[in-house]
Design a protein around this motif. Structure first.
Motif, mmCIF file in Angstrom:
data_model
loop_
_atom_site.group_PDB
_atom_site.id
_atom_site.type_symbol
_atom_site.label_atom_id
_atom_site.label_comp_id
_atom_site.label_asym_id
_atom_site.label_seq_id
_atom_site.Cartn_x
_atom_site.Cartn_y
_atom_site.Cartn_z
ATOM 1 N N ALA A 112 31.911 106.227 56.931
ATOM 2 C CA ALA A 112 32.814 105.720 57.971
ATOM 3 C C ALA A 112 32.929 106.712 59.124
ATOM 4 O O ALA A 112 32.915 106.323 60.295
ATOM 5 C CB ALA A 112 34.183 105.431 57.380
ATOM 6 N N VAL A 113 33.008 107.997 58.798
ATOM 7 C CA VAL A 113 33.107 109.022 59.843
ATOM 8 C C VAL A 113 31.836 109.034 60.681
ATOM 9 O O VAL A 113 31.874 109.256 61.890
ATOM 10 C CB VAL A 113 33.411 110.407 59.226
ATOM 11 N N ARG A 114 30.711 108.751 60.048
ATOM 12 C CA ARG A 114 29.452 108.665 60.787
ATOM 13 C C ARG A 114 29.545 107.609 61.886
ATOM 14 O O ARG A 114 29.053 107.816 63.003
ATOM 15 C CB ARG A 114 28.326 108.316 59.824
ATOM 16 N N GLU A 115 30.165 106.480 61.576
ATOM 17 C CA GLU A 115 30.353 105.426 62.583
ATOM 18 C C GLU A 115 31.201 105.934 63.755
ATOM 19 O O GLU A 115 30.916 105.659 64.912
ATOM 20 C CB GLU A 115 31.030 104.203 61.959
ATOM 21 N N ILE A 116 32.239 106.690 63.429
ATOM 22 C CA ILE A 116 33.134 107.202 64.469
ATOM 23 C C ILE A 116 32.420 108.251 65.320
ATOM 24 O O ILE A 116 32.602 108.294 66.539
ATOM 25 C CB ILE A 116 34.429 107.769 63.849
ATOM 26 N N VAL A 117 31.584 109.077 64.691
ATOM 27 C CA VAL A 117 30.798 110.058 65.447
ATOM 28 C C VAL A 117 29.911 109.331 66.444
ATOM 29 O O VAL A 117 29.808 109.728 67.614
ATOM 30 C CB VAL A 117 29.953 110.950 64.506
ATOM 31 N N GLY A 118 29.278 108.251 66.016
ATOM 32 C CA GLY A 118 28.444 107.462 66.924
ATOM 33 C C GLY A 118 29.233 106.925 68.105
ATOM 34 O O GLY A 118 28.752 106.936 69.239
ATOM 35 N N LEU A 119 30.456 106.468 67.838
ATOM 36 C CA LEU A 119 31.313 105.969 68.914
ATOM 37 C C LEU A 119 31.647 107.093 69.897
ATOM 38 O O LEU A 119 31.567 106.908 71.115
ATOM 39 C CB LEU A 119 32.599 105.378 68.330
ATOM 40 N N GLY A 142 24.990 115.551 52.534
ATOM 41 C CA GLY A 142 23.835 116.075 53.257
ATOM 42 C C GLY A 142 22.955 114.997 53.867
ATOM 43 O O GLY A 142 22.461 115.142 54.988
ATOM 44 N N SER A 143 22.768 113.887 53.157
ATOM 45 C CA SER A 143 21.910 112.819 53.680
ATOM 46 C C SER A 143 22.533 112.165 54.915
ATOM 47 O O SER A 143 21.829 111.855 55.882
ATOM 48 C CB SER A 143 21.652 111.768 52.602
ATOM 49 N N ILE A 144 23.832 111.985 54.901
ATOM 50 C CA ILE A 144 24.505 111.384 56.057
ATOM 51 C C ILE A 144 24.486 112.357 57.223
ATOM 52 O O ILE A 144 24.242 111.972 58.372
ATOM 53 C CB ILE A 144 25.942 110.951 55.688
ATOM 54 N N LYS A 145 24.705 113.645 56.938
ATOM 55 C CA LYS A 145 24.651 114.659 58.001
ATOM 56 C C LYS A 145 23.277 114.675 58.655
ATOM 57 O O LYS A 145 23.162 114.766 59.879
ATOM 58 C CB LYS A 145 24.953 116.042 57.413
ATOM 59 N N HIS A 176 34.823 98.854 56.265
ATOM 60 C CA HIS A 176 34.443 97.673 57.050
ATOM 61 C C HIS A 176 35.275 97.582 58.320
ATOM 62 O O HIS A 176 34.752 97.226 59.382
ATOM 63 C CB HIS A 176 34.616 96.395 56.224
ATOM 64 N N ARG A 177 36.547 97.893 58.233
ATOM 65 C CA ARG A 177 37.418 97.865 59.420
ATOM 66 C C ARG A 177 36.961 98.902 60.442
ATOM 67 O O ARG A 177 36.907 98.627 61.641
ATOM 68 C CB ARG A 177 38.873 98.107 59.018
ATOM 69 N N ILE A 178 36.610 100.089 59.969
ATOM 70 C CA ILE A 178 36.134 101.141 60.880
ATOM 71 C C ILE A 178 34.844 100.711 61.559
ATOM 72 O O ILE A 178 34.676 100.882 62.768
ATOM 73 C CB ILE A 178 35.969 102.472 60.128
ATOM 74 N N ARG A 179 33.932 100.128 60.798
ATOM 75 C CA ARG A 179 32.672 99.660 61.377
ATOM 76 C C ARG A 179 32.946 98.599 62.442
ATOM 77 O O ARG A 179 32.355 98.632 63.525
ATOM 78 C CB ARG A 179 31.760 99.110 60.290
#
Length: 130
Positions: free
Chosen positions: A85-92, A112-115, A28-31
């Motif tokens: 959470a890493v997905r959020e950072i990739v978006g940033l 795989g689904s998140i990738k 939640h903090r990362i988001r």
């Protein structure tokens, strides 16, 4: 003059976590960090008519936010929560046009689904897949 006595803006990523965070709280903090930093990431990623000083301020804010988010993500023990959470950072990173860091973080995602979702949102990451 009230304009000159302005208090420096304090961002969410500048505040240390008050206690050790659990995996869900860390996610939640990362988001929250990524959503708050989206504006400065877009400013960094898009050439506009900002002064070099303002551009540097936005770059510094983006870099502090990304660093805080990455440091928090490293503490998450659950792989699926960490990948999300890493997905959020990739978006940033991609908003800031920081493809190099985005690709490195993309490779750290194991689910795989998140990738697949990340690739759908950011097809330019496919170049380094392999």
């Amino acid at each position: 003059m009230w304009l000159f006595n302005k208090v420096k803006r304090k961002d969410i990523w500048d505040d240390p976590a008050e206690q050790p965070l659990g995996d869900i709280e860390a996610a939640h903090r990362i988001r929250a960090i990524c959503r708050d930093a989206a504006g400065c990431a877009e400013a960094v990623g898009s050439p506009d008519k900002r002064s070099p000083k303002n551009q540097q301020i936005e770059r510094d804010r983006y870099e502090r936010a990304a660093k805080a988010a990455m440091e928090t993500a490293m503490k998450i023990s659950d792989e699926l929560v960490r990948d999300s959470a890493v997905r959020e950072i990739v978006g940033l990173c991609m908003k800031a046009n920081n493809v190099k860091t985005g690709r490195a973080l993309f490779r750290a995602i194991h689910a795989g689904s998140i990738k697949a979702e990340v690739l759908k949102e950011h097809p330019s990451l496919v170049d380094e897949q392999g």
